[in-house]
Design a protein around this motif. Structure first.
Motif, PDB file in Angstrom:
ATOM      1  N   GLU A  34       0.818  -1.216   0.000  1.00 50.13           N
ATOM      2  CA  GLU A  34       0.000   0.000   0.000  1.00 50.13           C
ATOM      3  C   GLU A  34       0.851   1.265   0.000  1.00 50.13           C
ATOM      4  OE1 GLU A  34      -2.587  -0.258   3.353  1.00 50.13           O
ATOM      5  OE2 GLU A  34      -4.268  -1.053   2.174  1.00 50.13           O
ATOM      6  N   HIS A  38      -1.494   4.673  -4.253  1.00 48.23           N
ATOM      7  CA  HIS A  38      -2.905   4.612  -3.883  1.00 48.23           C
ATOM      8  C   HIS A  38      -3.572   3.491  -4.689  1.00 48.23           C
ATOM      9  CE1 HIS A  38      -2.558   8.307  -1.595  1.00 48.23           C
ATOM     10  NE2 HIS A  38      -1.927   8.851  -2.615  1.00 48.23           N
ATOM     11  N   PHE A  39      -3.782   2.340  -4.031  1.00 47.30           N
ATOM     12  CA  PHE A  39      -4.344   1.171  -4.693  1.00 47.30           C
ATOM     13  C   PHE A  39      -5.618   0.740  -3.978  1.00 47.30           C
ATOM     14  CE2 PHE A  39       0.402   0.592  -4.831  1.00 47.30           C
ATOM     15  CZ  PHE A  39       0.572   1.016  -6.143  1.00 47.30           C
ATOM     16  N   ASN A  40      -6.508   0.080  -4.718  1.00 44.94           N
ATOM     17  CA  ASN A  40      -7.702  -0.460  -4.071  1.00 44.94           C
ATOM     18  C   ASN A  40      -7.360  -1.764  -3.351  1.00 44.94           C
ATOM     19  OD1 ASN A  40      -7.802  -2.644  -5.988  1.00 44.94           O
ATOM     20  ND2 ASN A  40      -8.833  -1.280  -7.438  1.00 44.94           N
ATOM     21  N   ASP A  41      -8.271  -2.213  -2.479  1.00 44.48           N
ATOM     22  CA  ASP A  41      -8.016  -3.396  -1.649  1.00 44.48           C
ATOM     23  C   ASP A  41      -7.789  -4.647  -2.487  1.00 44.48           C
ATOM     24  OD1 ASP A  41      -8.274  -1.840   0.579  1.00 44.48           O
ATOM     25  OD2 ASP A  41     -10.346  -2.414   1.002  1.00 44.48           O
ATOM     26  N   GLU A  42      -8.523  -4.796  -3.569  1.00 42.86           N
ATOM     27  CA  GLU A  42      -8.385  -5.976  -4.416  1.00 42.86           C
ATOM     28  C   GLU A  42      -6.983  -6.064  -5.006  1.00 42.86           C
ATOM     29  OE1 GLU A  42     -10.356  -7.945  -8.460  1.00 42.86           O
ATOM     30  OE2 GLU A  42     -11.160  -6.082  -7.626  1.00 42.86           O
ATOM     31  N   TYR A  43      -6.456  -4.927  -5.466  1.00 39.49           N
ATOM     32  CA  TYR A  43      -5.103  -4.890  -6.045  1.00 39.49           C
ATOM     33  C   TYR A  43      -4.067  -5.290  -4.992  1.00 39.49           C
ATOM     34  CZ  TYR A  43      -0.880  -2.927  -8.229  1.00 39.49           C
ATOM     35  OH  TYR A  43       0.373  -2.753  -8.758  1.00 39.49           O
ATOM     36  N   GLN A  45      -4.474  -7.013  -2.113  1.00 40.71           N
ATOM     37  CA  GLN A  45      -4.595  -8.400  -1.681  1.00 40.71           C
ATOM     38  C   GLN A  45      -4.089  -9.372  -2.745  1.00 40.71           C
ATOM     39  OE1 GLN A  45      -8.732  -8.804  -0.609  1.00 40.71           O
ATOM     40  NE2 GLN A  45      -8.582  -7.261   0.997  1.00 40.71           N
TER      41      GLN A  45
END
Length: 402
Positions: A34, A38-43, A45
């Motif tokens: 992270e 700035h990444f989303n949770d899916e990326y 995980q």
């Protein structure tokens, strides 16, 4: 202190550091990814899974290669290459600023993840067969201690020093330990004349493994043990959150994880000593049954303390399995090919590290986390059945030949 004892002490300490280094990234892997942007949770995980698993996948293919080099050129040079290689990989992990760079460095770490199996081969080669279980159990305690405290140390260091300096400090520690191998380890290689010296091709080693049922059996069992053990580990935090309403889920999951490690640490050496006295195959069969029994109550736990107690008992059972398997290989494989055979055994274990989380995720997705414990118990029973059949088959062949 004798050379053998000094070698054992040094390798215990080194295995502790290497075991810790391979697990210290676990508490903050997602957070570290992270921090790259700035990444989303899916990326996050998805890449956390890729970054964690790729090391074991690469090591699956590489471990026999290091074992073969060790048989041919000595185990100490391989320890130095892999030790400094791990230190360098971890050092540069603290310098990257993109997940692709971290992924590549984890691949590099997989290439040099031959330190622990090579240390086992080194100590095994210098240990008499009648005390192999106790000695290898002692060595295993170093690895277990490292993997037990690694996530705790890594998390604490990341909070105190930040991600970058955590990698750097860990790298320096491993480099210092490897330097201890350079100046402290004395490897006694079997002296043979050129006429007596026998070398084995890769084909010879593979043929030996498949022609000796007990060797391929214990490797399959090593695979099943790792699949069973790793199928529940990624889901443990979620399971703890179902059993407890407390807010500190990560800390409580760490307690459940550590309970297994403490049980493992307590009994590993004792199981090895027992195997030296009554036979490692008997101890291994007993441990597989105990593990199958102790895993069931974890699925039925209603309170966190119940889960912790049975994780501890489960750890006591699983702690003696690897020393028993290694001592078995020490007895069955010729000294000239033991490093490569142990490398293949390690490959089976790394494959289990990859398959286990996938299996656990699939089973839990269909029927819930508690069902994973039942599947795990079935895997231990399957391993027990395979070992029992193999031993009976070997005894029958032995009687028929006389």
């Amino acid at each position: 202190m004798s050379i053998e004892k000094r070698n054992l002490v040094i390798m215990w300490f080194c295995n502790f550091l290497v075991g810790a280094s391979t697990t210290m990234i676990m508490p903050f892997l997602s957070l570290y990814i992270e921090s790259f942007g700035h990444f989303n949770d899916e990326y996050v995980q998805r890449w956390a899974g890729f970054v964690f698993g790729v090391t074991f996948l690469v090591a699956f293919f590489i471990s026999p290669v290091w074992g073969r080099f060790g048989d041919r050129y000595g185990f100490k040079p391989i320890l130095l290459i892999t030790g400094y290689g791990i230190a360098a990989s971890i050092f540069f992990m603290g310098m990257v600023h993109h997940v692709i760079g971290l992924f590549i460095l984890r691949i590099m770490m997989g290439i040099v993840t031959g330190f622990i199996p090579t240390s086992i081969a080194l100590i095994s080669a210098q240990t008499p067969k009648e005390s192999a279980g106790k000695t290898l159990g002692t060595l295993q305690m170093g690895t277990v201690s490292g993997t037990l405290f690694g996530p705790l140390i890594g998390g604490a260091m990341a909070d105190t020093f930040g991600f970058k300096y955590t990698f750097i400090i860990t790298s320096i520690s491993i480099a210092i330990a490897t330097t201890g191998v350079l100046f402290g380890i004395v490897e006694k290689r079997k002296q043979t004349s050129s006429a007596q010296e026998k070398t084995f091709s890769r084909k010879d080693v593979i043929k030996r493994i498949f022609n000796h049922r007990i060797l391929i059996t214990v490797m399959i069992i090593a695979l099943l043990i790792q699949v069973a053990n790793f199928s529940i580990q990624p889901l443990l935090a979620l399971y703890v959150s179902q059993l407890s309403s407390a807010g500190s889920v990560a800390l409580l999951a760490g307690m459940a994880f550590s309970a297994t490690g403490f049980g493992n640490l307590l009994m590993t050496r004792q199981w090895g000593k027992l195997g030296d006295r009554i036979g490692h195959e008997k101890v291994l069969m007993c441990l597989l049954l105990l593990a199958a029994i102790f895993i069931i109550p974890q699925a039925l736990a209603q309170q966190l303390w119940q889960l912790v107690i049975f994780r501890f008992l489960f750890g006591m059972a699983i702690g003696g399995m690897l020393p028993s398997i290694t001592a078995f290989i020490r007895r069955e494989a010729p000294l000239e090919m033991q490093g490569e055979v142990l490398g293949y055994n390690q490959s089976f274990r790394f494959l289990g590290n990859v398959v286990g989380p996938v299996l656990g995720g699939i089973v839990s997705g269909y029927s819930g986390i508690s069902s994973v414990f039942y599947v795990t118990s079935a895997l231990f029973i399957l391993a027990f059945g395979i070992l029992l059949y193999s031993i009976k088959h070997d005894h029958r062949q032995f009687k028929e030949s006389y």
